[in-house]
Design a protein around this motif. Sequence first.
Motif, PDB file in Angstrom:
ATOM      1  N   LYS A 141      -7.941   0.190   2.287  1.00 37.20           N
ATOM      2  CA  LYS A 141      -6.802   1.088   2.177  1.00 37.20           C
ATOM      3  C   LYS A 141      -6.120   1.232   3.525  1.00 37.20           C
ATOM      4  CE  LYS A 141      -8.067   1.612  -2.024  1.00 37.20           C
ATOM      5  NZ  LYS A 141      -7.408   0.778  -3.058  1.00 37.20           N
TER       6      LYS A 141
ATOM      7  N   ASN B 245      -2.957  -1.253  -4.907  1.00 38.27           N
ATOM      8  CA  ASN B 245      -3.993  -0.326  -4.446  1.00 38.27           C
ATOM      9  C   ASN B 245      -5.179  -0.260  -5.400  1.00 38.27           C
ATOM     10  OD1 ASN B 245      -2.772   0.502  -2.001  1.00 38.27           O
ATOM     11  ND2 ASN B 245      -1.385   1.837  -3.125  1.00 38.27           N
TER      12      ASN B 245
ATOM     13  N   THR C 192       2.439  -7.535   2.808  1.00 39.05           N
ATOM     14  CA  THR C 192       1.231  -6.818   3.217  1.00 39.05           C
ATOM     15  C   THR C 192       0.562  -7.542   4.371  1.00 39.05           C
ATOM     16  OG1 THR C 192      -0.976  -6.105   2.535  1.00 39.05           O
ATOM     17  CG2 THR C 192      -0.082  -8.051   1.438  1.00 39.05           C
TER      18      THR C 192
ATOM     19  N   SER D 284       0.829  -1.196   0.000  1.00 40.89           N
ATOM     20  CA  SER D 284       0.000   0.000   0.000  1.00 40.89           C
ATOM     21  C   SER D 284       0.868   1.252   0.000  1.00 40.89           C
ATOM     22  CB  SER D 284      -0.948   0.007   1.200  1.00 40.89           C
ATOM     23  OG  SER D 284      -0.238   0.122   2.399  1.00 40.89           O
TER      24      SER D 284
END
Length: 537
Positions: A316, A310, A344, A276
Amino acid sequence: MRKNYLSVLSGLGIALLLPFTALSQTDYPNLAQIGQRLQSVARDNAATLTSLTKTEGGKDIWVLKIGRGDMDNKPGVAVVGGVEGYHLLSVELALQFAEKLVAERSEALENTTFYVFPNMSPDAYEQYFSGLKFERRGNAAKVDHDRDGSMGEDTYEDLNKDGLITMMRVESPMGDHIPSSTDERVMVKANVSKGERGRYLMYTEGIDNDKDGNFNEDPAEGIAFNKNLTYKFPAFEPLAGDYPVSQKESRAMVDYLFDRWNIFAFITFGPANNLSSPLKYHAGDAKKRVVTSILEKDMAINAMISELYNETITAKAHQQKDQGTDGDFFQWAYFHFARLSFSTPGWWVPEMKNEEGKVIEDASENFLAYAQQEAMESVFVPWTKVDHPDFKGQNVEVGGIKPFLMNNPSYNKVGQLADEHTDFILKLAEMQPKLEFHNMISEKLGNGLTRITADLFNNSPLPTHSEMGAQSRWLRKIRVDINSEKKDIIAGDKIMLIDKMGPFEKQTISWIVKGSGNVEVKAGAAHVGFANLNVRL
């Protein structure tokens, strides 16, 4: 290396033979359920299940190899879950990726091999299913964390008997914490610059068993996988081990990977995040003897893949800023294994705002606001007074946010997360380096001589080698071979090595060959695949 392909997991019992799918889950799966689901995936002809080793706690470290054809000689992607035992979501995302890959997305297997390591911390992961729940990181190895000659003598105690390890606050004039002014359940540091005076000392729930003034500094758990790798190994820190790659699981995984030259990228599900928000390049750190910055060209790749991430993932990140910690796997895969490495958490607590419309900065307050919005029940243990042998006559209370909740979403949200992350991984795989021959020309020169000219082209937005891989000289170079049996190579190299090729870059190659018949040219490396050219002289 011990291998176990399609055999039924020993000791699981007849119950595990019943049909089972991820859809039947209402909570994160235990190790037995994970084992059954892995065996189910391995029944597919494209998948092979291997146990790399058993941990000190007797748990399997599994890897699923999924692909078709010459799997170790086509570009590969490694997907890794469970680098932290408390991150339940990471295991489920890796597991569901494997399930979806063989059941719904098998077309991806024509060009790419996938290596799925669903759970690198099974000993710690199991704590979620025990009678005493806490966010454990270490395996089952016996370790003297505080180096006082005794092992595990100062671990957590469940003082309020609720089966959870939370926090403990002790009222004291020497304290540095106070209840938050906006949510008094949450303890925050007193801001002395604003004239605030602390009222509480904060500890994890437990007793100072060895009477050294520290609480729970020698827990009954061993080494954390995500602190035991070689890059910036945190020597002498608790949970890191006496030396890098000291544990069965980290050693087995590294040994397995060193034989897999075809892996070009890693996706790690864990606390670190460069998807992100991509990593930043720092010229000074990149020039150090021990490089501590992503290299400049690799930063551009990270930014491109971050944009793809993204675009693909609905959730988010807002408060997630961890871009790697010492001894972790994500950084090892890039700095020491020289592959493209992405990580992530897969999910974040959404950013919440207070009644005034301002962003809630404190992570605990933000989570509690989110939990209220989602109508989540029983997420906080109310502060409850307990008698504490180390604080006679003082007010001691136990409470706080329940373990696991801030790092793992409710299980009913996992399905969408798994779908989106599967899409992302497969989009990344489609971008893999791809060598092709174009513009082949065969010219007769007379006297039995033929000039062969062709463009070798990398038809990909990714380079064939990360900048770190090229700089460290660890990744294998592109090798170009011309089969000249019964023919003479008059000009040009019979074997040519190309250091690297950038995105959509071409390199013109030429030979002069004497003779007749066919000539075959092969170019490539395991991590970029191979291109073949057949020329009639």
